[in-house]
Design a protein around this motif. Structure first.
Motif, short mmCIF file in Angstrom:
data_model
loop_
_atom_site.label_atom_id
_atom_site.label_comp_id
_atom_site.label_asym_id
_atom_site.label_seq_id
_atom_site.Cartn_x
_atom_site.Cartn_y
_atom_site.Cartn_z
N ALA A 1 11.10 16.98 62.25
CA ALA A 1 11.13 16.64 63.67
C ALA A 1 10.18 15.50 64.00
O ALA A 1 10.45 14.68 64.89
N VAL A 2 9.06 15.42 63.30
CA VAL A 2 8.09 14.34 63.55
C VAL A 2 8.10 13.29 62.44
O VAL A 2 7.57 12.19 62.62
N ALA A 3 8.70 13.62 61.30
CA ALA A 3 8.76 12.68 60.17
C ALA A 3 10.16 12.73 59.56
O ALA A 3 10.36 13.29 58.48
N PRO A 4 11.15 12.18 60.27
CA PRO A 4 12.54 12.31 59.81
C PRO A 4 12.84 11.63 58.49
O PRO A 4 13.89 11.89 57.89
N ASP A 5 11.94 10.80 58.00
CA ASP A 5 12.18 10.15 56.72
C ASP A 5 11.68 10.98 55.54
O ASP A 5 11.70 10.53 54.39
N LYS B 1 6.20 8.53 57.31
CA LYS B 1 5.27 9.34 58.09
C LYS B 1 4.47 10.27 57.19
O LYS B 1 3.26 10.43 57.37
N LEU B 2 5.16 10.89 56.24
CA LEU B 2 4.48 11.72 55.25
C LEU B 2 4.37 10.89 53.98
O LEU B 2 5.36 10.65 53.30
N ARG B 3 3.17 10.45 53.67
CA ARG B 3 2.98 9.55 52.53
C ARG B 3 2.66 10.34 51.27
O ARG B 3 1.80 11.24 51.28
N VAL B 4 3.37 10.03 50.22
CA VAL B 4 3.13 10.62 48.90
C VAL B 4 2.91 9.47 47.93
O VAL B 4 3.78 8.61 47.76
N ALA C 1 -3.94 11.64 52.66
CA ALA C 1 -4.63 11.70 53.94
C ALA C 1 -4.23 10.54 54.84
O ALA C 1 -4.40 10.60 56.06
N GLU C 2 -3.69 9.48 54.25
CA GLU C 2 -3.25 8.31 55.02
C GLU C 2 -1.90 8.54 55.71
O GLU C 2 -1.36 7.61 56.33
N SER C 3 -1.35 9.74 55.61
CA SER C 3 -0.09 10.07 56.30
C SER C 3 -0.28 10.03 57.81
O SER C 3 -1.41 10.04 58.33
N ASP C 4 0.85 10.01 58.52
CA ASP C 4 0.83 10.02 59.98
C ASP C 4 0.14 11.30 60.49
O ASP C 4 0.43 12.40 60.00
N PRO C 5 -0.78 11.20 61.45
CA PRO C 5 -1.50 12.39 61.93
C PRO C 5 -0.59 13.49 62.44
O PRO C 5 -0.86 14.69 62.20
N THR D 1 -3.19 20.34 50.97
CA THR D 1 -4.45 19.66 51.24
C THR D 1 -4.20 18.16 51.14
O THR D 1 -3.75 17.67 50.09
N PHE D 2 -4.46 17.44 52.20
CA PHE D 2 -4.27 15.99 52.20
C PHE D 2 -5.54 15.33 51.68
O PHE D 2 -6.64 15.61 52.17
N ARG D 3 -5.38 14.47 50.69
CA ARG D 3 -6.54 13.79 50.11
C ARG D 3 -6.36 12.28 50.18
O ARG D 3 -5.25 11.77 50.11
N GLY D 4 -7.48 11.57 50.29
CA GLY D 4 -7.46 10.13 50.39
C GLY D 4 -7.21 9.46 49.05
O GLY D 4 -7.31 10.07 47.97
N HIS D 5 -6.92 8.16 49.11
CA HIS D 5 -6.55 7.39 47.92
C HIS D 5 -7.62 7.48 46.83
O HIS D 5 -7.31 7.72 45.65
#
Length: 273
Positions: free
Chosen positions: A44-48, A261-264, A194-198, A216-220
């Motif tokens: 709903a917030v990250a359709p991609d 929006k959700l970065r992997v 962690a750089e994903s959309d808030p 758990t979202f982690r930074g680069h």
């Protein structure tokens, strides 16, 4: 038959599973209402996110093919997830039929599917084990029977370590495998960032809080540290839809209209010594 009747023994139909959520995002059929609710809340917030899931899968496929083309003949796939074609052994054996694969996952649904699909596949095994306990995996007879750690091995940790909390020492898990890997081995790893959309991070966190699917979202820089001791190949640690080794890979990469929006992010590291 009702959904409740299709739930395998030992599975709580009210608790989401990361493997089943991923299966739903990939267009599979082995998921429950609780898993679809998690995925739909994220979509709903990250359709991609479906495209990101496909890109992550194709990152795995491209990496395994590259390893097999460079002489790797044995693979350990940690937190495998519900079998999806092309699977690791299908990709590797398209390069060399001599490739051997051990699939590892703690989810009983994954084990059930793997047992059926791999029953007639010599040189391929599936074990039910938790990647948080690498010492148990490394001494499992299926692993020791198929994997020769004196030879290069590909260890695959794709979309898995973000389900390991900080206090469970994800870097230590990778280090335990690294200590057993011979020079010329590879680590293939991807991770939610962690750089994903808030909003995407918030929705996924709320939907999966206190469940095995909680990420758990982690930074680069933190994810990059998991490659300590390995030399990154190709573009390094980058969003999975951008990871490629040559232009021939382009056709297999799902097209995204902009930053997801959700970065992997994913990367492949080679152990040089």
């Amino acid at each position: 038959m009702t959904e409740a009747e299709r739930v395998p023994p030992g599975v709580n139909p009210h608790v989401p599973s990361s493997a089943r959520v991923y299966d739903y995002l990939l267009g599979g059929k082995d998921h429950l209402a609780v898993d679809r609710a998690v995925a739909d809340r994220l979509l709903a917030v990250a359709p991609d996110t479906r495209l990101v899931a496909r890109a992550n899968r194709m990152f795995l496929v491209r990496a395994v093919r590259h390893l097999a083309e460079n002489g790797v003949r044995q693979f350990i796939d940690l937190a495998t997830g519900i079998p999806t074609s092309p699977s690791v052994h299908e990709v590797a054996r398209a390069v060399s039929p001599a490739c051997r694969v051990v699939y590892v996952d703690y989810d009983p649904v994954v084990r059930m599917h793997a047992d059926v699909l791999l029953a007639s596949e010599p040189g391929v095994a599936s074990i039910q084990a938790d990647l948080r306990r690498p010492d148990e995996i490394l001494v499992d007879p299926h692993v020791t029977g198929l994997i020769d750690f004196d030879q290069p091995v590909g260890v695959l940790v794709v979309a898995a370590l973000h389900f390991v909390r900080d206090e469970e020492d994800p870097a230590g898990i990778v280090a335990e495998f690294r200590k057993r890997m011979a020079p010329g081995s590879y680590l293939v790893l991807s991770h939610t960032m962690a750089e994903s959309d808030p909003d995407a991070k918030a929705q996924l966190t709320m939907a999966t809080a206190n469940s095995p699917a909680e990420a758990t979202f982690r930074g680069h820089d933190e994810v990059l540290s998991f490659f300590d001791g390995f030399e990154l190949i190709g573009p390094g640690l980058v969003p999975v839809h951008e990871w490629r080794l040559d232009d021939a890979d382009d056709a297999a990469i799902p097209l995204l209209s902009g930053p997801p929006k959700l970065r992997v992010d994913g990367g492949v590291g080679r152990l040089t010594g």
